[in-house]
Design an enzyme around this catalytic site. Structure first.
Site, PDB file in Angstrom:
ATOM      1  N   HIS A  46       2.274 -11.769   2.839  1.00  0.00           N
ATOM      2  CA  HIS A  46       1.872 -10.866   1.762  1.00  0.00           C
ATOM      3  C   HIS A  46       2.147 -11.561   0.423  1.00  0.00           C
ATOM      4  O   HIS A  46       3.045 -12.418   0.337  1.00  0.00           O
ATOM      5  CB  HIS A  46       2.664  -9.556   1.839  1.00  0.00           C
ATOM      6  CG  HIS A  46       2.205  -8.623   2.916  1.00  0.00           C
ATOM      7  ND1 HIS A  46       2.533  -7.287   2.943  1.00  0.00           N
ATOM      8  CD2 HIS A  46       1.416  -8.838   4.005  1.00  0.00           C
ATOM      9  CE1 HIS A  46       1.976  -6.714   3.996  1.00  0.00           C
ATOM     10  NE2 HIS A  46       1.304  -7.633   4.669  1.00  0.00           N
ATOM     11  N   GLU A  48       3.673 -10.676  -2.251  1.00  0.00           N
ATOM     12  CA  GLU A  48       5.047 -10.571  -2.757  1.00  0.00           C
ATOM     13  C   GLU A  48       5.965 -11.578  -2.062  1.00  0.00           C
ATOM     14  O   GLU A  48       6.781 -12.256  -2.712  1.00  0.00           O
ATOM     15  CB  GLU A  48       5.617  -9.157  -2.514  1.00  0.00           C
ATOM     16  CG  GLU A  48       4.839  -8.029  -3.150  1.00  0.00           C
ATOM     17  CD  GLU A  48       3.811  -7.409  -2.206  1.00  0.00           C
ATOM     18  OE1 GLU A  48       3.068  -8.171  -1.540  1.00  0.00           O
ATOM     19  OE2 GLU A  48       3.740  -6.183  -2.144  1.00  0.00           O
ATOM     20  N   CYS A  76       4.740  -2.823   0.557  1.00  0.00           N
ATOM     21  CA  CYS A  76       4.997  -2.199   1.864  1.00  0.00           C
ATOM     22  C   CYS A  76       6.503  -2.288   2.174  1.00  0.00           C
ATOM     23  O   CYS A  76       7.277  -2.852   1.406  1.00  0.00           O
ATOM     24  CB  CYS A  76       4.185  -2.908   2.959  1.00  0.00           C
ATOM     25  SG  CYS A  76       4.818  -4.542   3.396  1.00  0.00           S
ATOM     26  N   CYS A  79       7.877  -5.872   2.271  1.00  0.00           N
ATOM     27  CA  CYS A  79       8.004  -6.490   0.945  1.00  0.00           C
ATOM     28  C   CYS A  79       9.132  -5.856   0.136  1.00  0.00           C
ATOM     29  O   CYS A  79       9.829  -6.544  -0.609  1.00  0.00           O
ATOM     30  CB  CYS A  79       6.674  -6.417   0.199  1.00  0.00           C
ATOM     31  SG  CYS A  79       5.446  -7.500   0.963  1.00  0.00           S
TER      32      CYS A  79
END
Lengths: 147, 147
Positions: A46, A48, A76, A79
């Site tokens: 992801h 992040e 999410c 993260c």
């Protein structure tokens, strides 16, 4: 956030969900990333997480104290855990994520005392960030599931 | 879990918190990892995340449906999010983590409906897993904070 949006758009060109993240320390951008889940076949990739990993590499430290993470979409659970583990001080995000977002939609979670030291600013350039996500999912629908 | 314990011990030799993880599919070990946070200066490099990334690389798929993750310590929030994102079906762990564990200590979190499809089996070889963690933290205390 404008820069994070530009990075998210770069990611979308490669078929990724358009999420962009940058990490700032002392008013300087340390790292940036977009989602790479599909291109790298990696569910951890992801925006992040990648931005955090790159920032740690650059600073030579896995503690990102006094750093701010800007991201176009509400993080999410994974993260938010990564933000916690990396000691990031401030989170700024654009669009909310009703399904998987760990700040607004999973609010039981974000009120956990573990997160009390992270400042959170939602809804920054929200309209542009929401528009980008909608554009992506409309394209997916038009193309029958594939970009 | 015995194999995960052996891997955790390997990690401890390099100064890492001794956590070991393996991923199994169809009774076959696909990947294994220990913590690498200190050696790689990377707060994302928990055993679970590394094992997930390696399994995805080997299978050529970021969805680890029908896979079981064995880990010596209760996963943190980031790792539970990674387990969710990677679609792992079954989690088996040894020692509980009273401070950061996302199953027992952050129980509000694990009862979130998002986790309803993951089977969780805690306390497997618990005594051995707890002993290893205690050994590590005793060594740290004896050495004044450095291994």
């Amino acid at each position: 956030m404008e820069i994070a949006l530009d990075i998210a758009k770069e990611g979308m060109k490669t078929g990724e969900v358009p999420v962009g993240a940058i990490i700032v320390k002392n008013n300087e951008i340390i790292s940036m990333a977009h989602n790479e889940v599909e291109t790298s076949t990696n569910p951890i990739a992801h925006a992040e997480v990648l931005a955090i990993q790159r920032a740690c590499e650059i600073l030579g430290n896995w503690r990102l104290t006094d750093c701010t993470l800007y991201v176009t979409l509400e993080p999410c659970i994974m993260c938010m855990g990564a933000i916690l583990n990396s000691r990031i001080s401030k989170l700024v995000y654009g669009a909310g994520d009703n399904k998987l977002g760990a700040v607004e939609s999973q609010s039981d979670f974000i009120h956990n005392p573990l997160f009390r030291n992270i400042e959170i600013y939602p809804g920054i350039l929200e309209e542009e960030c929401v528009d980008l996500m909608q554009e992506f999912f409309q394209k997916i629908r038009w193309s029958g599931g594939q970009l």
